[in-house]
Design a protein around this motif. Structure first.
Motif, PDB file in Angstrom:
ATOM      1  N   PHE A 480       0.830  -1.202   0.000  1.00  0.00           N
ATOM      2  CA  PHE A 480       0.000   0.000   0.000  1.00  0.00           C
ATOM      3  C   PHE A 480       0.868   1.258   0.000  1.00  0.00           C
ATOM      4  N   PRO A 487      -5.080   0.705  -4.591  1.00  0.00           N
ATOM      5  CA  PRO A 487      -5.626   1.960  -4.059  1.00  0.00           C
ATOM      6  C   PRO A 487      -5.435   2.077  -2.547  1.00  0.00           C
ATOM      7  N   ASN A 488      -5.215   3.312  -2.089  1.00  0.00           N
ATOM      8  CA  ASN A 488      -5.056   3.566  -0.657  1.00  0.00           C
ATOM      9  C   ASN A 488      -5.820   4.831  -0.284  1.00  0.00           C
ATOM     10  N   TRP A 489      -5.708   5.235   0.979  1.00  0.00           N
ATOM     11  CA  TRP A 489      -6.464   6.394   1.454  1.00  0.00           C
ATOM     12  C   TRP A 489      -6.015   7.685   0.786  1.00  0.00           C
ATOM     13  N   LYS A 490      -4.740   7.760   0.400  1.00  0.00           N
ATOM     14  CA  LYS A 490      -4.269   8.978  -0.274  1.00  0.00           C
ATOM     15  C   LYS A 490      -4.996   9.169  -1.607  1.00  0.00           C
ATOM     16  N   ASP A 491      -5.288   8.077  -2.298  1.00  0.00           N
ATOM     17  CA  ASP A 491      -6.015   8.184  -3.563  1.00  0.00           C
ATOM     18  C   ASP A 491      -7.400   8.777  -3.334  1.00  0.00           C
ATOM     19  N   PHE A 492      -8.046   8.339  -2.285  1.00  0.00           N
ATOM     20  CA  PHE A 492      -9.363   8.874  -1.955  1.00  0.00           C
ATOM     21  C   PHE A 492      -9.266  10.368  -1.640  1.00  0.00           C
ATOM     22  N   ALA A 493      -8.232  10.740  -0.868  1.00  0.00           N
ATOM     23  CA  ALA A 493      -8.033  12.148  -0.518  1.00  0.00           C
ATOM     24  C   ALA A 493      -7.680  12.963  -1.753  1.00  0.00           C
ATOM     25  N   ASP A 494      -6.853  12.389  -2.649  1.00  0.00           N
ATOM     26  CA  ASP A 494      -6.478  13.094  -3.883  1.00  0.00           C
ATOM     27  C   ASP A 494      -7.685  13.342  -4.774  1.00  0.00           C
ATOM     28  N   CYS A 495      -8.587  12.370  -4.820  1.00  0.00           N
ATOM     29  CA  CYS A 495      -9.789  12.529  -5.657  1.00  0.00           C
ATOM     30  C   CYS A 495     -10.644  13.681  -5.134  1.00  0.00           C
ATOM     31  N   TYR A 516      -4.717   8.509  -8.798  1.00  0.00           N
ATOM     32  CA  TYR A 516      -5.897   7.668  -8.566  1.00  0.00           C
ATOM     33  C   TYR A 516      -6.584   7.298  -9.867  1.00  0.00           C
TER      34      TYR A 516
END
Length: 662
Positions: A480, A487-495, A516
């Motif tokens: 990760f 996918p990780n939490w940074k991808d969610f935050a980047d989106c 992402y």
């Protein structure tokens, strides 16, 4: 005093006058001995004076046709003199004096001449029915009826007067009682004159029962399937296809659902070797499905399928038990009847709407934001460059050669799959038959599609094995971490951060090695390969599938296979192309990093600033710096990129046309 002898001429005259009056009252007026008008002819030929006989060609007596005045007076020929057709008759005596051998009445010659005269006189537009009759004549001449009879070469299979009573023929107005009567009488006309066996079979069918027993003029009669004049041999492909389409004139919804199956798709591409309506339902003896004698009754259905799906036919395998529950007319609009299709349809529609709504909005907002920033000169790179002694002519090595080759082959194979697959999916479009015929027909189209699918899956499996064995041997790899495609939490935050940037509510996110949206592209292939691949395998080997699974899986597999392929194609040629080639920061296209494997340091800093900064901080950036690709390599990559983009956009146009029914 008058003698009896002297009164004879006077009495004879009175008798003639009386006979004339009575004849006129009944509708036919005997003419004077020198007349050959219709009234004179009908005074004898109306059948009221008994049967008229003449010597036949074989020396035997033959009866002449009686002409009913009431019917003749309402016919289209009522104003035409009898001798206009019977041109050999020269007097009204019995037997008639004739100008030569009995002339055969020629409907074709007469109507053709009338039409030619109308055209010469400039009255063609005033007499469109004459033109239609000539068209019907031409159609008849080319039809099965117009061919020379095999048993008697001196005649054709069927002449005009075998179907049309020339003395009473009229054109009923549609929806009138006369039109209904004409339709109801059609099976008897066809059956009693030539097709007795077919009439007997038809009479016992669902159509025949409605027409002959119930008097339902809207039920199918002979001309609804075979047409009136352009009747062809039913073994011929064009006729098989045409009859199938005519079934849809009454069974519109069933034809629509049939076209969505592979059977129907091949037909829409112009080929008739797959099952048509009459192959399953029968032709003249069509019965309802709940009739135990019906070919589509559950007890008989497997046998019906095995008429086509049999080892005896090249390339075919004998149908197995699951074929019985296949729904040739299944659709997603009826939960009670087709619950599996209803669920699958709702799921796929929801998936398409979500993916396109999200990513098209994402692309549109991204374009607006970059265009606005470029306009305002805000292309800032938020990374530290102080103290670095970098040769800006160097490039960053982003993709190894294996990934680049795999991507190129993937692109070519994917486009082949899209072209061949959507030619079947949108078989009713104007372009699909052209593509199919150019590639050799549906069978070759299917073969190419399967070969491309095998290559696609093969590349995917090789890639997966290569990546997994490499990562499993790397003890330092973080699943990760920043170099991972998981996918990780940074991808969610980047989106979320990306959407804030779109609306000017925050800075642009700092992407690491994989953004992402790049991860989505990567994992979408896994989803697509499994969904499209497994459904395709089930459809490619139906006899195996139906040995273990119910037939409705074919319906669901066909739907899912096509809809997922449509989703993949449109996503690739819109969202993927935009992300990599058509964003304002990427213009003019193409971006050739996937062909050369490298990108300039400036572009790398802009696209993946977090990775750049991470490598700088770790002192590892120079390990990835290489010489810029040579001019020929860069030029060739641009040409290749433009060709692939043009091919993709062409496919997108074809898919769009097909989707909207063009």
């Amino acid at each position: 005093m008058f003698s009896t002898k002297s009164l004879r001429p006077l009495l004879g005259g009175l008798l003639l006058v009386t006979a004339a009056l009575f004849s006129g009252a009944s509708g036919a007026t005997p003419a004077a001995s020198d007349k050959l008008d219709n009234a004179t002819c009908l005074s004898c030929h109306d059948g009221k004076k008994g049967k008229l006989e003449v010597d036949g060609a074989d020396g035997e007596k033959r009866a002449l046709l009686s002409v009913r005045y009431a019917a003749f007076s309402k016919s289209v020929h009522a104003k035409i003199e009898c001798i206009a057709c019977h041109i050999d008759i020269k007097d009204n005596k019995t037997p008639h004096e004739k100008s030569g051998p009995a002339a055969k009445v020629d409907c074709v010659e007469c109507h053709t001449e009338l039409w030619e005269n109308a055209r010469k006189e400039g009255k063609a537009t005033e007499k469109p029915r004459l033109g239609l009759i000539v068209e019907n004549i031409e159609a008849h001449n080319k039809s099965f009826h117009g061919r020379t009879n095999e048993d008697d070469p001196s005649r054709i299979n069927a002449t005009c007067d075998q179907c049309h009573d020339t003395h009473s023929f009229n054109i009923p107005v549609k929806e009138s009682p006369e039109y209904a009567e004409w339709r109801l009488n059609t099976p008897k006309v066809c059956g009693n004159s030539c097709h007795e066996e077919q009439l007997e079979e038809y009479a016992a069918s669902a159509h025949g029962a409605a027409v002959l027993d119930k008097g339902d003029a809207k039920a199918a009669v002979c001309v609804d399937c075979h047409t009136s004049h352009a009747i062809g041999a039913t073994a011929a492909s064009p006729v098989r296809l045409a009859i199938t389409e005519r079934c849809g004139n009454c069974h519109e919804e069933n034809l629509k659902s049939y076209r969505a199956t592979y059977h129907g798709q091949v037909g829409s591409l112009g080929h008739a070797y797959t099952a048509k309506c009459f192959d399953c339902h029968g032709s003249h003896g069509i019965l309802k499905a709940d009739n135990e004698e019906s070919s589509i009754h559950p007890n008989n259905l497997l046998e019906t399928c095995q008429k086509c799906h049999t080892d005896k036919k090249p390339g075919m395998r004998t149908a197995t038990a699951g074929f019985v529950s296949f729904g040739p007319h299944a659709h997603g609009g009826d939960y009670e009847k087709y619950p599996e299709m209803w669920i699958a349809t709702k799921f796929m529609v929801g998936l398409l709407i979500f993916v396109f709504a999200f990513f098209w909005a994402h692309s549109g907002l991204w374009y607006y934001r970059e265009w606005k920033d470029r306009k305002e000169g805000k292309r800032a790179v938020h990374v530290k460059t102080e103290g670095l002694n970098l040769d800006e002519r160097k490039h960053f090595q982003r993709f190894p050669w294996g990934w680049r080759i795999a991507h190129l082959v993937f692109a070519l194979v994917t486009m082949t799959l899209v072209l061949t697959g959507t030619s079947a999916l949108f078989a009713e479009s104007s372009w699909a038959p052209v593509v199919s015929n150019a590639l050799g027909g549906p069978k070759i189209l299917g073969l190419i599609h399967r070969i491309a699918a095998a290559l696609f899956i093969g590349i995917f499996v090789i890639h997966f094995i290569y990546v997994m064995q490499k990562l499993l041997r790397d003890r330092k790899f973080r699943w990760f971490g920043p170099d991972s495609l998981i996918p990780n939490w940074k991808d969610f935050a980047d989106c979320i951060g990306m959407f804030k940037w779109f609306f000017g509510k925050g800075p642009r996110p700092q992407f690491d090695r994989w953004a992402y949206y790049e991860k989505f592209d990567y994992w979408a292939v896994f989803w697509g390969v499994n969904v499209i691949g497994w459904s395709g395998l089930m459809l490619a080997f139906p006899h195996i599938t139906a040995s273990y699974l119910p037939g409705w899986v074919f319906n669901v597999a066909t739907l899912v296979h096509g809809e997922e392929a449509f989703l993949a194609a449109v996503f690739l040629f819109t969202v993927h192309f935009f992300n990599n080639h058509f964003r304002p920061d990427k213009l003019p296209p193409p971006d050739i990093v996937m062909f050369t494997g490298t990108q300039s340091i400036e572009e790398f800093r802009h696209d993946h600033p977090a990775q750049y900064q991470r490598l700088v901080d770790a002192g590892e950036l120079e390990k990835y710096l290489v010489d810029a690709p040579s001019a020929p390599m860069a030029r060739g990559s641009k040409i290749l990129g433009l060709v692939l983009i043009a091919a993709g956009l062409t496919l997108l146009a074809l898919v769009t046309i097909g989707f909207f029914g063009g």
